[in-house]
Design an enzyme around this catalytic site. Sequence first.
Site, PDB file in Angstrom:
ATOM      1  N   LEU A   1      26.756 -22.092 -29.651  1.00  0.00           N
ATOM      2  CA  LEU A   1      27.928 -22.981 -29.717  1.00  0.00           C
ATOM      3  C   LEU A   1      28.018 -23.862 -28.468  1.00  0.00           C
ATOM      4  O   LEU A   1      28.797 -24.801 -28.428  1.00  0.00           O
ATOM      5  CB  LEU A   1      29.211 -22.141 -29.784  1.00  0.00           C
ATOM      6  CG  LEU A   1      29.473 -21.309 -31.040  1.00  0.00           C
ATOM      7  CD1 LEU A   1      30.774 -20.535 -30.882  1.00  0.00           C
ATOM      8  CD2 LEU A   1      29.542 -22.215 -32.269  1.00  0.00           C
TER       9      LEU A   1
ATOM     10  N   LYS B   1      17.021 -14.937 -18.196  1.00  0.00           N
ATOM     11  CA  LYS B   1      18.010 -14.834 -17.119  1.00  0.00           C
ATOM     12  C   LYS B   1      17.488 -14.152 -15.848  1.00  0.00           C
ATOM     13  O   LYS B   1      17.890 -14.509 -14.749  1.00  0.00           O
ATOM     14  CB  LYS B   1      19.253 -14.085 -17.615  1.00  0.00           C
ATOM     15  CG  LYS B   1      20.149 -14.920 -18.511  1.00  0.00           C
ATOM     16  CD  LYS B   1      21.403 -14.158 -18.862  1.00  0.00           C
ATOM     17  CE  LYS B   1      22.364 -15.001 -19.661  1.00  0.00           C
ATOM     18  NZ  LYS B   1      23.621 -14.298 -19.968  1.00  0.00           N
TER      19      LYS B   1
ATOM     20  N   LYS C   1      22.922   6.924 -21.859  1.00  0.00           N
ATOM     21  CA  LYS C   1      21.767   7.089 -20.957  1.00  0.00           C
ATOM     22  C   LYS C   1      20.543   6.383 -21.518  1.00  0.00           C
ATOM     23  O   LYS C   1      19.635   7.011 -22.047  1.00  0.00           O
ATOM     24  CB  LYS C   1      21.492   8.576 -20.745  1.00  0.00           C
ATOM     25  CG  LYS C   1      22.542   9.263 -19.908  1.00  0.00           C
ATOM     26  CD  LYS C   1      21.990   9.577 -18.535  1.00  0.00           C
ATOM     27  CE  LYS C   1      23.028  10.273 -17.674  1.00  0.00           C
ATOM     28  NZ  LYS C   1      22.514  10.827 -16.465  1.00  0.00           N
TER      29      LYS C   1
END
Length: 290
Positions: free
Chosen positions: A23, A73, A159
């Site tokens: 978007l 990233k 975990k």
Amino acid sequence: MRNNIDGHFLLIGLMAYPIRHSLSPQMQNTIYAKLNVPYVYLAFEVDQEKLPDAIKGIRALGLRGSAISMPNKQLVCQYLDKLTPAVELSGACNTISNDNGVLTGYNTDGMGYMRMLKEANINVIGKKITILGAGGAATAIVVQAALDGVKEITIFNQKDECYAKIEAVAKKLNQHTQCHVRVIDLDDKDQLRQEIATSAVLCHATGVGMKPLEGQSLITDPTMLNPDLVVTDCIYSPRKTKLLEMAEKQGCKTLNGIGMMLWQGAAQIKIWTGEDAPIEYVKEQMGFNN
Ligand code: NAD
């Protein structure tokens, strides 16, 4: 549609894969048009293999900057000239600013979350947050909250591989900030109850509650949520997750992930253009008021 794009306009990118569903182009271009600033925002399908060349492209073509999303990233950090403390601590960058060839990496996800709280008059500075999740969103929030002056953060996660990663981030935050950060197994429901009971905000930052886990919640006992607690969910689709529905019934103030998304975009716009984003206008244009 803008029809005044001339030779002075600058390009801002979004580099991720897959990305066509995002978007962000609509949101960013709506804002640039409203602000009448000479920028255009385009999405580029860039995977990890193409990333080094794409970063060279930012420099070569003089892009004003770029948003960075999955899977880039973490990887992108090594190609940048400067990193903000939030990027150094989280190891993840979602925004690049190109200032005369110097590329700086920012992470605006955590900034967006903290700004959303501020705009809703929720003060967490000097207080405690309990957070469910240890992935990208949770890490960005934990790091920014610690940098901004939240006193204590308790993270609960299953975990998995995220658990060890956030333990390493928690260690760095305990060394480099005044915030006390702990990581606890999500299975420990007694601790979870105790931590929530002493927190100002409960922040949910996993995908549980959205497709394919829509209708589910990591909190199953509503009595864990007292009416003084603010409950936030990073999920924005659906607007009201099972957790938020439950929290609302308990009398808690609730916030979904739309504010975080909008304010992280606003932080990017501030970085790239220096302007304040017209948030109410964007909400209306994008149908986020409903
Ligand atoms: P991620 O894949 O990096 O992390 C996922 C997290 O969920 C991990 O902590 C993982 O352990 C946990 N998890 C996954 N399945 C689980 C299960 N069945 N039970 C318990 N825990 C489980 O994802 P992310 O990027 O951190 O995104 C997390 C959520 O935040 C998503 O819903 C995403 O849509 C949302 N998000 C919102 C914004 C925003 O601006 N509002 C920004 C980023 C992410």
